[in-house]
Design a protein around this motif. Structure first.
Motif, short mmCIF file in Angstrom:
data_model
loop_
_atom_site.label_atom_id
_atom_site.label_comp_id
_atom_site.label_asym_id
_atom_site.label_seq_id
_atom_site.Cartn_x
_atom_site.Cartn_y
_atom_site.Cartn_z
N VAL A 9 0.77 -1.21 -0.11
CA VAL A 9 0.03 0.09 -0.14
C VAL A 9 0.91 1.37 0.03
CG1 VAL A 9 -1.82 1.19 1.17
CG2 VAL A 9 -1.80 -1.19 1.11
N LEU A 10 0.89 2.11 -1.08
CA LEU A 10 1.65 3.23 -1.29
C LEU A 10 0.86 4.43 -0.57
CD1 LEU A 10 2.91 3.08 -4.96
CD2 LEU A 10 4.22 2.74 -2.65
N GLU A 11 -0.40 4.31 -0.72
CA GLU A 11 -1.39 5.62 -0.28
C GLU A 11 -2.68 4.90 0.01
OE1 GLU A 11 -3.29 9.74 -1.92
OE2 GLU A 11 -1.52 8.77 -3.13
N ASP A 12 -3.26 5.13 1.11
CA ASP A 12 -4.66 4.93 1.74
C ASP A 12 -5.39 6.21 1.69
OD1 ASP A 12 -7.02 4.05 2.77
OD2 ASP A 12 -6.20 3.41 4.59
N GLY A 13 -6.44 6.22 0.73
CA GLY A 13 -7.04 7.67 0.42
C GLY A 13 -8.41 7.33 1.16
N SER A 14 -8.60 6.46 1.81
CA SER A 14 -9.72 5.99 2.70
C SER A 14 -11.10 5.95 1.52
CB SER A 14 -10.56 7.13 3.45
OG SER A 14 -9.78 7.02 4.66
N ASP A 15 -11.84 6.87 1.60
CA ASP A 15 -13.11 6.81 0.49
C ASP A 15 -12.78 6.80 -0.85
OD1 ASP A 15 -14.80 6.60 2.71
OD2 ASP A 15 -15.44 8.47 2.46
N ALA A 16 -11.30 7.31 -1.03
CA ALA A 16 -10.97 7.52 -2.67
C ALA A 16 -10.48 6.27 -2.98
CB ALA A 16 -9.82 8.82 -2.43
N GLY A 17 -10.24 5.25 -2.14
CA GLY A 17 -9.37 3.94 -2.48
C GLY A 17 -8.07 3.92 -1.94
N ALA A 18 -7.52 3.09 -2.67
CA ALA A 18 -5.98 2.85 -2.27
C ALA A 18 -4.94 2.77 -3.38
CB ALA A 18 -5.81 1.58 -1.41
N VAL A 19 -3.94 2.98 -3.28
CA VAL A 19 -2.66 2.91 -4.32
C VAL A 19 -1.80 1.79 -3.78
CG1 VAL A 19 -1.06 3.95 -5.64
CG2 VAL A 19 -3.10 5.45 -4.87
#
Length: 72
Positions: A9-19
């Motif tokens: 996981v590079l980024e956890d954008g919560s409601d925006a999803g995950a990278v």
């Protein structure tokens, strides 16, 4: 959530999803997965509209830089 061990996981954008970085890819492909579809990743059931793919890690970094510049 059971993600494959090859994904970081590079980024956890919560409601925006995950990278997610695919470490099994020689060029480091990156998936940007919608939050509602994250549990489908491990089952390889993602629909086309549920994720974006950056074929190389450098493509994702270039996208992030462009977004940051646009925000200025």
């Amino acid at each position: 959530m059971a993600l494959p061990h090859t994904l970081v996981v590079l980024e956890d954008g919560s409601d925006a999803g995950a990278v997610l970085l695919d470490t099994a890819s020689a060029v480091g492909s990156v998936l940007w997965v919608d939050s509602h579809a994250l549990e489908k990743v491990g089952r390889e059931e993602l629909g086309r509209s549920e994720h974006d793919v950056y074929l190389e890690f450098s493509d994702w970094v270039a996208y992030c830089v462009e977004e940051a510049q646009d925000a200025l």
